[in-house]
Design an enzyme around this catalytic site. Sequence first.
Site, PDB file in Angstrom:
ATOM      1  N   LEU A  63       8.368   4.764  24.732  1.00  0.00           N
ATOM      2  CA  LEU A  63       8.646   3.359  25.042  1.00  0.00           C
ATOM      3  C   LEU A  63       8.681   2.514  23.784  1.00  0.00           C
ATOM      4  CD1 LEU A  63       6.323   2.896  28.155  1.00  0.00           C
ATOM      5  CD2 LEU A  63       8.810   3.079  28.166  1.00  0.00           C
ATOM      6  N   GLY A  81       4.602   2.028  16.874  1.00  0.00           N
ATOM      7  CA  GLY A  81       4.014   1.050  15.977  1.00  0.00           C
ATOM      8  C   GLY A  81       3.408   1.735  14.773  1.00  0.00           C
ATOM      9  N   GLY A  82       2.740   0.947  13.912  1.00  0.00           N
ATOM     10  CA  GLY A  82       2.149   1.523  12.719  1.00  0.00           C
ATOM     11  C   GLY A  82       1.039   2.502  13.011  1.00  0.00           C
ATOM     12  N   ASP A 107      -3.667 -10.674  16.673  1.00  0.00           N
ATOM     13  CA  ASP A 107      -2.281 -10.255  16.404  1.00  0.00           C
ATOM     14  C   ASP A 107      -1.348 -10.743  17.518  1.00  0.00           C
ATOM     15  OD1 ASP A 107      -0.255  -9.155  14.936  1.00  0.00           O
ATOM     16  OD2 ASP A 107      -0.543  -7.119  15.651  1.00  0.00           O
TER      17      ASP A 107
END
Length: 718
Positions: A399, A402-403, A516
């Site tokens: 899906l 990320g990092g 974040d």
Amino acid sequence: MILKLVIHFIILVIWFIHVQVSAQDYLQVAKPGCDSKCGNLQIPFPFGMNTSECYLGKWFEIECRNTSTYQTPYLKSIGLQVTSIDVQQGTVTINNSIYRNNCGTRDSTPVNRSLEGSPFVYSQEHNKFVAAGCNIIAILQINGSEGSGCVSICDQDFKVDDIGKMELENSDCNGKSCCQNSLPPYLKEYSTEVKGLKENETDGECSYAMVVQQVGLYSYYTRKSYYFPVNGEMKDVDVVPVVLEWEIPNNLTLKLPPDNLSYCSDTNVTSSLYKRSGQRCSCKYGYSYDSNPYVEGGCSDNDDHPFYRNSPSNVPISVIKGISTSFGSIILLLILWRVFKVTKKIIMKKFREKFFKRNGGLLLQQKLSSSEVNMDKVKLFSLKELEKATDNFNSNRVLGKGGQATVYKGMLIDGTIVAVKKFKVQGKIEEFINEFVILSQINHRNVVKLLGSCLETKIPLLVYEFIPNGNLFEFLHLQNEDMPLTWNMRLRIAIEVAGALFYLHSAASQPIYHKDIKSTNILLDEKYRAKVADFGTSRMISIDVTHLTTVVQGTFGYLDPEFFQTSQFTEKSDVYSFGVVLVELLTGQKPITLLSQEEAKSLASYFIMCVEENCVFDIIDERVMKEGEKCYIMKVVNLASRCLELNGKRRPTMREITLELEAIRKLENESNAQGNGEFVRSEDYKSWDDNSIISEIMSTIDQSSRTTILNDVHIVTM
């Protein structure tokens, strides 16, 4: 069952004997009659050299260039040197040039090499965008727009020459003199640009930007880590390794070998527009480094081990006959098999215990014993259960990436659709435990719901409810006419996010700072209602604590300027990030934008400038201006500008923001009702307007003890 065990042990004995009596035969990698090597590199089909019969289409042609001492392979279609090819993984590694800025005579033009029309893309999984320099913003551009970027800062005592002496292989590029970020998916063309954090700040200072391969290190005894395979100091490096992923395009006719030892599956490596843009092939019975499913004789008909390949038939047959005539040998094999099974069971148990401890199981147990985790609301999943749900973590189920993690779509046995988050870096166990503990205590309709976790793997897993309509960033900046983002929807989403943050700051058992907030971390469910996600960097703090001191982290464009300067995160830092999201909703613009070729500015600063110069309506999205009334739009504009105050003390709280947004929506609804002569409630609000977000959250707070009745908060079951 006993016969099956006997057969397995006979095969095991054959393997040991075969190791001693048979020399290793290598599998076929190139087409018969075609050269299979250039220098020290094997050239497997569909790649090939010399004649068109040896490779599958012009994109796979290898040019072997001769020098006086050695041969060097080049991918002829793009003119870059090839260092490795893996047909099983579908990758080819090339040497790509880097971009130098302010480096004198060694300056280079920005890299802009196009792979359009080819079966290749820059691998998002194996590469990173990396920059080295002092107080710079490095931007990776795609067709003139920002695709990725990072910020690199230096200490005051850091010398300019130190950048050139830095060795990328030994740097973790965490933002101090060197930074990194992930690549966007399906990347075929890019250019790089380096700018100073302030105007003229980097004049005369050398800096570097590049796309470069990142290699993972795996060990049972140490934590997983990454490094960049670049040897030497930065000033001496001209090219770096870059991994390209490839597939066999639909327009090329591929004939599989007649030996029926390989199979192909559909892929969409090079395009997100189609479910099938090509295909890849694999060996049915496993593979080793030199297996090749695309040519006859490239796959083994036994097992993955190299000693099974193309073995002479007379040796195994004689061994089988000898073993079958000895009943005593069979009994011995049965005993050995039993010992093997018991030993394997003990080893697997030890590994599970090791994974449990390494994945923070002991820390999680401490949280459980201290009642920090509500186990009534989460479940411990087995690895087998999640592997079945995600089709063994199939790449087609991804899906998002990320990092620190990759998220897969899965379906449990009971038919529940879930999102499984698989962390990439074992060194970030604290983020896994932190997100697990925080989400296990949150039960709010606008916060993504945690269903459970799994600790039986090398890398920890978290299981969430599945949110089907992606994130707000994609929906806002990639709008389609079938489902436009109306003014009413934008206002509702803003209220829902504000209510969730107010809940986290005020109504949870302990205040929670998200740290974040950005449009990519705001998911949209089946009715396009907002869900705040990604609590990996969030923190719970004591009620009497006003701020949290931590290293500078966050997303460029959303980061509170005060936090960047002081490293002190407060609830007003979340307010600033929310203000940027609110401006995104108003303007439809991205958080970072290039106003000219020479200057990069954030959307927040550009918005504040327009407010001060009384031209803010020039940047408001056309749909917002068309559907909303100017007076109410201006109220939201004023609220956003207050959220973006440089002095955090002047910013409103999330409670005040939520109240103000609800008041704006109520006034606008009443105004519309009077204008139409009757009140018609929008379908978007039917299940949400029975109680305001503020009254709902405030009803959960015990003012004397500041505890939360979580069961009452979750009024609407998601």
